[in-house]
Design an enzyme around this catalytic site. Sequence first.
Site, PDB file in Angstrom:
ATOM      1  N   SER A 146       2.095   7.225 -11.454  1.00  0.00           N
ATOM      2  CA  SER A 146       1.793   5.959 -11.783  1.00  0.00           C
ATOM      3  C   SER A 146       1.523   5.835 -13.620  1.00  0.00           C
ATOM      4  O   SER A 146       2.567   6.769 -14.094  1.00  0.00           O
ATOM      5  CB  SER A 146      -0.350   6.182 -11.302  1.00  0.00           C
ATOM      6  N   TYR A 159      -6.969  12.650 -10.292  1.00  0.00           N
ATOM      7  CA  TYR A 159      -5.228  11.972  -9.964  1.00  0.00           C
ATOM      8  C   TYR A 159      -4.729  11.528 -11.383  1.00  0.00           C
ATOM      9  O   TYR A 159      -3.292  12.303 -10.669  1.00  0.00           O
ATOM     10  CB  TYR A 159      -6.027  10.074 -10.117  1.00  0.00           C
TER      11      TYR A 159
HETATM   12  P1  NAD Z   1      -4.400   1.280  -1.181  1.00  0.00           P
HETATM   13  O1  NAD Z   1      -5.736   1.780  -1.021  1.00  0.00           O
HETATM   14  O2  NAD Z   1      -4.075   0.004  -1.414  1.00  0.00           O
HETATM   15  O3  NAD Z   1      -2.918   1.508  -0.368  1.00  0.00           O
HETATM   16  C1  NAD Z   1      -3.153   3.161  -0.222  1.00  0.00           C
HETATM   17  C2  NAD Z   1      -2.608   3.954   1.440  1.00  0.00           C
HETATM   18  O4  NAD Z   1      -2.699   4.606   1.356  1.00  0.00           O
HETATM   19  C3  NAD Z   1      -3.596   2.467   2.578  1.00  0.00           C
HETATM   20  O5  NAD Z   1      -2.357   2.219   3.334  1.00  0.00           O
HETATM   21  C4  NAD Z   1      -4.089   3.851   2.953  1.00  0.00           C
HETATM   22  O6  NAD Z   1      -4.236   3.568   4.250  1.00  0.00           O
HETATM   23  C5  NAD Z   1      -2.947   4.919   3.291  1.00  0.00           C
HETATM   24  N1  NAD Z   1      -3.956   6.471   3.004  1.00  0.00           N
HETATM   25  C6  NAD Z   1      -4.712   6.519   2.281  1.00  0.00           C
HETATM   26  N2  NAD Z   1      -4.874   8.111   2.605  1.00  0.00           N
HETATM   27  C7  NAD Z   1      -4.036   8.690   3.013  1.00  0.00           C
HETATM   28  C8  NAD Z   1      -4.214   9.500   4.233  1.00  0.00           C
HETATM   29  N3  NAD Z   1      -4.873  10.908   4.186  1.00  0.00           N
HETATM   30  N4  NAD Z   1      -2.795   9.179   4.647  1.00  0.00           N
HETATM   31  C9  NAD Z   1      -2.023   8.355   5.262  1.00  0.00           C
HETATM   32  N5  NAD Z   1      -2.737   7.585   4.630  1.00  0.00           N
HETATM   33  C10 NAD Z   1      -3.477   7.345   3.858  1.00  0.00           C
HETATM   34  O7  NAD Z   1      -3.842   1.857  -2.507  1.00  0.00           O
HETATM   35  P2  NAD Z   1      -2.891   1.186  -3.520  1.00  0.00           P
HETATM   36  O8  NAD Z   1      -2.734   0.713  -5.385  1.00  0.00           O
HETATM   37  O9  NAD Z   1      -1.572   0.308  -2.958  1.00  0.00           O
HETATM   38  O10 NAD Z   1      -1.797   2.623  -3.975  1.00  0.00           O
HETATM   39  C11 NAD Z   1      -0.386   3.423  -3.537  1.00  0.00           C
HETATM   40  C12 NAD Z   1       0.153   3.856  -4.178  1.00  0.00           C
HETATM   41  O11 NAD Z   1       0.543   3.401  -5.331  1.00  0.00           O
HETATM   42  C13 NAD Z   1      -0.795   5.394  -4.893  1.00  0.00           C
HETATM   43  O12 NAD Z   1      -0.270   6.018  -5.156  1.00  0.00           O
HETATM   44  C14 NAD Z   1      -1.723   4.992  -6.482  1.00  0.00           C
HETATM   45  O13 NAD Z   1      -2.000   6.076  -6.475  1.00  0.00           O
HETATM   46  C15 NAD Z   1      -0.573   4.401  -7.051  1.00  0.00           C
HETATM   47  N6  NAD Z   1      -0.268   3.175  -7.567  1.00  0.00           N
HETATM   48  C16 NAD Z   1      -1.659   2.759  -7.408  1.00  0.00           C
HETATM   49  C17 NAD Z   1      -1.872   1.408  -8.952  1.00  0.00           C
HETATM   50  C18 NAD Z   1      -2.805   0.655  -8.240  1.00  0.00           C
HETATM   51  O14 NAD Z   1      -3.137  -0.240  -9.448  1.00  0.00           O
HETATM   52  N7  NAD Z   1      -3.522  -0.101  -7.330  1.00  0.00           N
HETATM   53  C19 NAD Z   1      -1.132   1.445  -9.844  1.00  0.00           C
HETATM   54  C20 NAD Z   1      -0.516   2.948 -10.125  1.00  0.00           C
HETATM   55  C21 NAD Z   1      -0.237   3.436  -8.305  1.00  0.00           C
END
Ligand code: NAD
Length: 264
Positions: A146, A159
């Site tokens: 991130s 985080y």
């Molecule tokens: P999201 O909530 O849409 O998706 C998260 C996914 O992880 C889902 O499929 C959920 O079912 C799964 N998940 C959650 N807990 C779990 C567990 N214990 N075991 C297995 N699966 C699990 O979130 P996102 O925004 O797509 O995030 C995905 C990644 O990207 C994360 O690592 C997040 O930190 C990172 N990220 C997101 C953003 C953003 O702005 N959305 C920015 C930077 C980084």
Amino acid sequence: MQKPQLAGKTALITGSTSGIGLGIARALAAEGADIIFNGFGDPTDIADLQRETGLQFGVKTGYSNADMSKPAEIERMMSDALDQFGGVDILVNNAGIQHVASIEDFPPERWDAVIAINLSSAFHATRLALPAMKKNNWGRIINIASAHGLVASAGKSAYVAAKHGIVGLTKVTALENAQTGVTCNAICPGWVLTPLVQKQVDARAAAGNMPVEQAKRELLLEKQPSGEFVTPEQLGALAVFLCSDAASQVRGVAWNMDGGWVAQ
Ligand code: NAD
């Protein structure tokens, strides 16, 4: 017709039932990779997702319901991948959760959960994927960090610690395998409008008693100079590049795609 560049490879993407992981899974499938989904959700929706992805891209799909906070379940996921797909060539450590609170108010069990899912799960999946990748002398490990892997924000201690940690893990994984065909890199997204961020938008709208659209704009402009969200499709395209032959000497980088967030 030219063979898709990832035909014959198997990609396991943790947390791919939603958001960024799903975008990356679809982008890898479009390049011909067989896909193992993981993450939570309604079993019927997940079965549909598997079937639709398989039909649309002509690839084999699988699913593991492993909880990334539990090392024993990660072990089961990786051994099922070996049995059902002959192993994992591309591992995308993406599953993640968020909790926002100041350090003194941060519930210790939420700290443990964020570290387990956002950081330790990547260690476990990587240690279990590496032996076969090294044997084949080809592998791609992509860790979804991130902008918070490079800079901090108040209220996100667990985080930010996990994401800085995964950038460190990425570098060590890259170095330990530098003389093999296995590369490891991190992608550092800025704001992407997924369920994880929608929760933060909604919390902001409620706290400020403002419309959701205004909360979205304010959230973006506070950190992301472009004023636009990054999309899962754009992140998918970067993941495809990191899997390509052209990226075989890209090793140990933390590549931000963040609308200018960390340039400030
Ligand atoms: P999201 O909530 O849409 O998706 C998260 C996914 O992880 C889902 O499929 C959920 O079912 C799964 N998940 C959650 N807990 C779990 C567990 N214990 N075991 C297995 N699966 C699990 O979130 P996102 O925004 O797509 O995030 C995905 C990644 O990207 C994360 O690592 C997040 O930190 C990172 N990220 C997101 C953003 C953003 O702005 N959305 C920015 C930077 C980084």
